[in-house]
Every structure is written in structure tokens, then in C-alpha cells.
Scaffold this motif. Sequence first.
Motif, short mmCIF file in Angstrom:
data_model
loop_
_atom_site.label_atom_id
_atom_site.label_comp_id
_atom_site.label_asym_id
_atom_site.label_seq_id
_atom_site.Cartn_x
_atom_site.Cartn_y
_atom_site.Cartn_z
N LEU A 31 -2.82 10.09 -1.29
CA LEU A 31 -3.26 8.70 -1.29
C LEU A 31 -3.80 8.39 -2.69
CD1 LEU A 31 -5.12 8.65 2.15
CD2 LEU A 31 -2.71 8.14 1.68
N TYR A 53 -10.25 1.56 2.84
CA TYR A 53 -9.14 2.50 2.62
C TYR A 53 -8.41 2.80 3.92
CZ TYR A 53 -11.17 3.40 -2.02
OH TYR A 53 -11.65 3.27 -3.29
N ASN A 96 0.82 -1.22 0.00
CA ASN A 96 0.00 0.00 0.00
C ASN A 96 0.85 1.27 0.00
OD1 ASN A 96 -1.96 -2.01 2.00
ND2 ASN A 96 -2.75 -1.22 0.07
N LEU A 124 0.22 13.28 5.55
CA LEU A 124 -0.86 12.39 5.12
C LEU A 124 -2.13 13.20 4.85
CD1 LEU A 124 -0.26 9.49 7.65
CD2 LEU A 124 0.14 9.41 5.17
N LEU A 168 -4.53 2.16 4.80
CA LEU A 168 -3.71 3.29 5.26
C LEU A 168 -2.99 2.94 6.56
CD1 LEU A 168 -2.85 6.30 5.28
CD2 LEU A 168 -5.03 6.81 6.38
N ILE A 220 0.06 4.89 -0.64
CA ILE A 220 0.56 6.16 -0.10
C ILE A 220 1.70 6.67 -0.99
CG2 ILE A 220 1.61 7.31 1.88
CD1 ILE A 220 0.41 5.22 3.66
N CYS A 230 -4.33 10.49 10.18
CA CYS A 230 -5.17 9.36 9.78
C CYS A 230 -6.60 9.55 10.29
CB CYS A 230 -4.60 8.05 10.31
SG CYS A 230 -3.07 7.52 9.51
#
Length: 444
Positions: A151, A125, A82, A146, A129, A161, A209
Motif C-alpha cells: 500500500l 486509509y 486508489n 494485501l 483500501l 494499492i 483488510c
Amino acid sequence: MDCQSVEIGEAMEEERHVLFGKYEMGRLLGKGTFAKVYYGKHIVSGESVAIKIINKDQVKREGMMEQIQREISVLRLVRHPNIVELKEVMATKKKIFFVMEYVKGGELFAKVARGKLKEDLARKYFQQLISAIDFCHSRGVSHRDLKPENLLLDENGDLKISDFGLSALPEQLRNDGLLHTQCGTPAYVAPEIIRKKGYDGATADIWSCGVILYVLLAGFLPFQDANLMNMYRKIFKAQFECPLWISPEAKRLISKLLVSDPGRRITIQAIIRVPWFQKGFTRPPSFSVDQESEKEKQEEDKTSKIPSPKFFNAFEFISSMASGFNLSSLFESKRKTGSMFTSKCSASAIMEKIEEAAKGMSFEVAKVKDFKVKLHGGSEGRKGRLSVTVEVFEVAPTVAIVELSKSSGDTLEYAKFCEEDVRPALKDIVWTWQGDNISNGEES
């Protein structure tokens, strides 16, 4: 080949839109302040790639070279399903080329801009993440920027990422063990970063996040105000409201993520245990030490039966930052002393000495390929057994670079191992250590 021939060759390749005889250049995908990103295709394999082209002179003028070097170091550390993969780095006198995995689904931001997502899709998602960020943190890397714009989504709808340009490594920590650089995007930045009193990069990532999860489920930001200072006041107080359509379970998780006191904020380990998060969650395959070793052995078998050290293709762009062929320019970064050195010995002699020294320090030696080994500590440390990768790269017929990197274990124990154990044990084969001047009587 002389410089003029190289320049003529490069000009011909540019006319044919071929880069270094390896990649066919295609359409422009996007542009930023210092770089343009093009679609590319590997001529032999047909694999699609994204090629980020950076103007070296412009980056040097803006004092951004260290950031570019750090981004390369980080992307080599964080291989995960990812995370967008850095395939290789190449350079000419004027440009730096990042050859990246091509992710054709676009930014997650474009999807969110059309409105809130269904909870199951938002959860998917968010799971991906958190998996990727947990992996980054295990390697000592914090992302620090982030947001949905960073993304990407691949053709299977899986999250990747990107943009590690503001990321931090452990060597950027000050004596208090904290980071102090203010960076990130205001709407997603953690309150402790704004306070300018030092912060833990991993904990700050968790706040970001939380903001992303809120945006995915709500369709808008938790902290909004036309006045930036008013928005910061809301962030300081973690002052937000969840819309009615967000489920109670998701609201509870968001309220644990968006906690202004970083010491009370939920950890990644605790996030993963939350029942809402666990629904449909499967850990993606990532590279364990054994898996990575096996993969690299297979790749070695495919290429050549004659052992030879890998060419260090990042060397050209790093060394060309300074005038002349002075290898000390390679070490003008703030990475921890002792993680890299040069030697005038042959690659086989270097590997023999490293294996001998490792066994003398009670480390197990696991051969990955002819010029790469993994060293595993015999005793448990603060974060398990220390595991160190050692690889030899050829940069000139009579010069090799030896790079040490921590695969697992405690960062401080790794630094002590490099400085107090490795340096004395390998002094007979070292030309110069990272950060040291060439002042031991050898010719420069």
C-alpha cells in the motif's frame, strides 16, 4: 528497420538513459527478485512515472511468464483512484517494461513502523483500501497479497494499492468455483488459504483488510509468534486481543473482519454500512461505463481525426516468448476461451460485423471510438445487465486482434455469451480463437 539498427538504437538510448524515445530514465527506486524499478519522466509531457524493468529470460526460466501476463490483464481491468495505474507495457528481446504511475509518498508500512496511527487517519486509509478492493472484486479480481508493504501513499497522502503479481482472475477458479493456490504473506493470509481446501479470493482479501486495520490502529500484528505453526494455530482460531486504546466501535469491526469461518465473515457491503466506517466517508470517483467512454472520446479527439486501430503494444513481448511469428503463442494462457480472436479482415470490416451481430443478439451498441464499442444486454442477468467492451488492435498490416472483456454483469453469463453467441456469429471473420490451433485451412 533491421534488427541490427534496432539494437544500435536501443544501445544509444540506454547511454542517454532514454527508453524507447519516450521516457528519460532516472534513479533506482527499488529492486526485487526479477525486476528493478526506476524513476522516469515522460519527455514530452514531463509526467513522472515509475518504470519496472523485468528480465524476460529470468522470468521464463522460473516459469513466471503467465503471472506477468495475468498482472497486465488485471491492471488493465482495475483503473481506480486508489490503485497504482499501469500506463503502458513495452518490450525488447530481453526485457519487459511496465510504465506505472509514480507514487512518491512511499509505503504505508514505513508509516506504521514508527507506531500506531491516529484513528481518523487509520479510518481514512481503511476507507480507501475497501473502496479499491470493492472495485477489484466487482471486476472479478482478488489481490491475494494485501499488506502495508503493498500500500503506497501519494503526495496528497492518499492510499494506492500496488503489486498485483499474485492476483487472481475468474478463469483461475476450479470446477468447485474456488481458488486453490496457496499464496500471500503468512501474517496477513486468511485461514482458509492455509487449510488447502479451496477458498474464495474476495473473502480472503477481506481477512487481510482486517489484519491491516488492526495493524494501523494497534501498531503491531494481531497474530504473532516466533514459531510459524503456532502463528497459524492462532490464525485458525482467530485468536487475538485488541489493545485498550482501540475504540469499541473499531474493535467490533475488527472482530467481524477477523472471523475464521469465511462464510460468517463480514462482506464489503456490510463494512461500508458500519457507522464507524461511514464517518467522513465519500466514495472516490471511479470510471463508470459512460465516464470511461466520454474520456476516451476526448482523448481520441486530441490525437487524430483519421481513424486507425490502436497498436497492441503488449503484443511484441507476448509473441516473442515463442519462436517465430506464430500468433497462437499469444493465446497460451488460461483466460476464458472466447475473449480474444485474430482476424485477417480490415478493422472497419470487423467493427461492422460486430455491430451487426450484436444487434442480431438484441444488444445495444454504444460507440466509444472508431475501433472500440460497448455492447449492453437488453435483459437483466444475475448481476444486472451484461456489458461487454470490444476493441480492435492492429498487430501487423494484415492481422488484427479483437479483444472482448466484461465491463459489468455476471462472469458465467459473459462466458456463455462469448462461447455460444459471439463465436458462431463472427465465424466468417475469425482467423483463430484464443486457445485454438490454426487448423482451419488458413496459412500459418
